[in-house]
Design a protein around this motif. Sequence first.
Motif, PDB file in Angstrom:
ATOM      1  N   ILE A  28      15.524  49.543  55.669  1.00  0.00           N
ATOM      2  CA  ILE A  28      15.496  48.125  56.039  1.00  0.00           C
ATOM      3  C   ILE A  28      14.483  47.962  57.156  1.00  0.00           C
ATOM      4  O   ILE A  28      14.695  48.464  58.268  1.00  0.00           O
ATOM      5  CB  ILE A  28      16.880  47.636  56.507  1.00  0.00           C
ATOM      6  N   ARG A  30      12.760  45.190  59.450  1.00  0.00           N
ATOM      7  CA  ARG A  30      12.861  43.789  59.846  1.00  0.00           C
ATOM      8  C   ARG A  30      11.596  43.387  60.582  1.00  0.00           C
ATOM      9  O   ARG A  30      11.178  44.056  61.526  1.00  0.00           O
ATOM     10  CB  ARG A  30      14.087  43.545  60.720  1.00  0.00           C
ATOM     11  N   THR A  31      11.026  42.252  60.130  1.00  0.00           N
ATOM     12  CA  THR A  31       9.871  41.691  60.803  1.00  0.00           C
ATOM     13  C   THR A  31      10.321  40.487  61.632  1.00  0.00           C
ATOM     14  O   THR A  31      11.512  40.207  61.752  1.00  0.00           O
ATOM     15  CB  THR A  31       8.792  41.301  59.781  1.00  0.00           C
ATOM     16  N   GLY A  34      13.729  38.181  62.141  1.00  0.00           N
ATOM     17  CA  GLY A  34      14.835  38.905  61.524  1.00  0.00           C
ATOM     18  C   GLY A  34      14.773  39.018  60.019  1.00  0.00           C
ATOM     19  O   GLY A  34      15.797  39.250  59.374  1.00  0.00           O
ATOM     20  N   PRO A  36      14.490  40.776  56.681  1.00  0.00           N
ATOM     21  CA  PRO A  36      14.556  42.159  56.215  1.00  0.00           C
ATOM     22  C   PRO A  36      13.668  42.398  54.990  1.00  0.00           C
ATOM     23  O   PRO A  36      13.603  41.562  54.082  1.00  0.00           O
ATOM     24  CB  PRO A  36      16.031  42.347  55.868  1.00  0.00           C
ATOM     25  N   ALA A  53      22.003  44.633  55.348  1.00  0.00           N
ATOM     26  CA  ALA A  53      21.246  43.687  56.171  1.00  0.00           C
ATOM     27  C   ALA A  53      21.932  42.331  56.218  1.00  0.00           C
ATOM     28  O   ALA A  53      22.027  41.701  57.276  1.00  0.00           O
ATOM     29  CB  ALA A  53      19.824  43.545  55.626  1.00  0.00           C
ATOM     30  N   ASP A  57      23.760  40.050  59.551  1.00  0.00           N
ATOM     31  CA  ASP A  57      23.457  38.673  59.939  1.00  0.00           C
ATOM     32  C   ASP A  57      24.580  37.696  59.648  1.00  0.00           C
ATOM     33  O   ASP A  57      24.748  36.703  60.371  1.00  0.00           O
ATOM     34  CB  ASP A  57      22.191  38.198  59.210  1.00  0.00           C
ATOM     35  N   TYR A 235      14.432  37.422  52.369  1.00  0.00           N
ATOM     36  CA  TYR A 235      14.249  38.877  52.366  1.00  0.00           C
ATOM     37  C   TYR A 235      13.197  39.274  51.334  1.00  0.00           C
ATOM     38  O   TYR A 235      12.769  38.463  50.505  1.00  0.00           O
ATOM     39  CB  TYR A 235      15.567  39.600  52.065  1.00  0.00           C
ATOM     40  N   GLN A 710      18.087  32.801  59.954  1.00  0.00           N
ATOM     41  CA  GLN A 710      18.631  33.824  59.075  1.00  0.00           C
ATOM     42  C   GLN A 710      20.137  34.014  59.229  1.00  0.00           C
ATOM     43  O   GLN A 710      20.794  34.490  58.317  1.00  0.00           O
ATOM     44  CB  GLN A 710      17.949  35.172  59.368  1.00  0.00           C
ATOM     45  N   HIS A 718      18.669  35.086  65.812  1.00  0.00           N
ATOM     46  CA  HIS A 718      18.039  34.478  64.637  1.00  0.00           C
ATOM     47  C   HIS A 718      18.892  33.356  64.054  1.00  0.00           C
ATOM     48  O   HIS A 718      18.814  33.048  62.868  1.00  0.00           O
ATOM     49  CB  HIS A 718      17.768  35.551  63.577  1.00  0.00           C
TER      50      HIS A 718
END
Length: 753
Positions: A28, A30-31, A34, A36, A53, A57, A235, A710, A718
């Motif tokens: 996973i 994450r950028t 948040g 994924p 993921a 969240d 995602y 997210q 997020h």
Amino acid sequence: MKRLIASSVALLLISPAVSHAGDDGATIRRTSYGIPHVRATDYRDLGLGLGYAFAEDNVCMMADIVVTTSAQRSRWFGPDATTESGDGNLVSDLYHQRINQSGVIERALSQPSRQARDLVRGYVTGFNRYLARTGVANLPDARCRGAAWVRPITEIDVWRRVHQVAGLTGGEGFQDAVVGARPPGSPAPAKLVQRVEQRPGSNGIALGREATGGTGMVLGNPHFQWDDDWRFYQYQLTIPGELNVSGAGLYGVPVVAIGHNDRMGWTHTASDAQTVTVSRLALVPGDPTSYLVDGQAHRMTAEQVTVHARQTDGSVTPVTRTLYRTPDGPVVADPGLLQWTDTTAHVLRDANAGNPAVVDQWLAVARARSVPDLHQALVRHQALPWVNTLAADSTGSAYYSDVQVVPHVTDELRARCTTGPDVGLVILDGSRSSCGWGTDPDAVRPGVFGPARLPHLIRDDHVSNMNNSPWLTNPAAPLTGYPSIVGDVGTERSPRTRLGLDMIADRLDGSDGLGRPGFTLPTLEATMFGNRNLSAEEGLHAVVQLCQANPTLNGVDVREACATLSKWNGTGDIGERSRGAFFWRTFVNLARRPGIDFWLVPFDPADPAHTPRGINTADPGIGRAFADTVRAFANAGVPVDVRLDDVQHYEGIPIHGCRGPEGCFNVVSVPGAPRPLDQIPDVPHGTSFVMAVELTANGPRTSSLLVYGQSANQASPHHHDQAHLYVEKKWVSGRFSEQEIARDPNLTVHYVR
């Protein structure tokens, strides 16, 4: 310096992530914001990473979904409570328990492919892995931390959610009618809190090479609930050599529903096609639970449905209702047209009942790398529920389709068998077997139209849909000849549809002030958030002239309101320039009441994209509506020049946009009637996930916004970070390629083995 060090560490982890991801689990990454990016070598591990993921969240939201679909809301929260979207707990439980004990979902699980089943199995494992590692007592979201109703989920829980999504505009919207149906003479049930929900809507535009100068582009703009579990999660899913798709899906369903791969992008809009019908039964005299078909008597099936409800003293007691059904579906009743009398009853038939194939359908869409591939995927599976599809590819082809699940009700059958007044439902004569659904030879499922009977269109310029019928998908090539249950032809389009067509036309000829004619990714973004308001463009000047010439209307001093409107810029923007927008919204609502001839130029089927137009200020009702609006604001204690910021917000964040009935594209569905400011709710519905993607020969260029963020957890960083971007009309730059992901300054990497 700390960010630089963290980024450098993350970059060092990319190489092992790429070379080993999926060998024993998932990676996973994450950028920013948040998002994924899950990478694995098979579908089970891909689901593992996504489930983990998502739990990080939105663990409480998934737990709440499971409580709903397992019919346990009354057990944990009491029968009289309601969800945030207005579902009564007892209604919801009885409705879902009826489905669960029917076995319809389990019987349908022979349909999904091994890949779909593996994806769901992995998703369940990933969610439960997070729950076990974290512990219910330590969950980050206070709403369910330590709650007894949070439990590990099962595969059937996810398939129930899939079934719920498939039936969103079908049986799900008839919960109270199913649960409240009782034969005449039966004791009245305890008061049931009925479901209250906005219907999903959307805008979708697909642009071909003639509109862009060579590439394909897609704008996706679904309008969904903000305050319940009908939210989107964003995602990317990657199995090297098999699947690489980025976008968003609805909570609890482990597929991308709106998104893109490296060569093709797509979006959906809520279709105008009806996916349910109602059969009106002729009852056997003296027996309201038996009915006649071709003169032969048949007995309804009585189902004892029991759920458990928490009482005020904390005890839990069973609640049993007898619900009725026929082979076509449940008996439904309401106090209006669908009453159960001594002679008549009604049955709901939903084309998406028992349709888990939507998972395979969206996987097939995600693997399609061109418009022809996409069309074949839709034809092969024909499992999309209640949505149109709009897409474009890197060759510059634009595509529209309403290939989905539509009851096989021909116009001939409809004319011969429709009974009762037209109330927006297809109500067929259930006393004749010849009035049942037919089937086409090319239909994937019995009882529905085959793909060849459903509309689709491929263009080099553009296609669009804003929830009206397929007719004006492209005004230069009107779609006709499809069954009327799919949608109408030659009728007035909604103000939002007309504005969308205007936005496309104005960009193509450059008259919108955004530069040279034609679409680029920046001008597509600017078009989306231009916040134009068609009713204001058509009539604001005329209404201001009316009130300036008549400072008193119907005994009401309208000078302050008139001055406010004269300064308003006529858009759904926020800030000082928004003073007048909320007043206009309320005025338009009142001015479109029955008996007022609102439009100056009536609808003309020969010019459907530009009529009706103008506001008919000569009609005395327009002046009365203006005066009534001023009076309503005064009674509510709301100043006529209130800023949009003060009445349209999300957790204190001002939200731009306006209502669809005003003629707005960027829809934000805040109620239009004025009320005390402390009673105006947060935005409940509207623009949610927004995607603008350009498909080039070198890969996709993407901008997106998930307006509410997210995570539904208010403590998450997020939760509404993207809402702040939305305020400034900024976008999140897409990270799709390995290089783009590696360059993200906020990259983190997590392995789930």
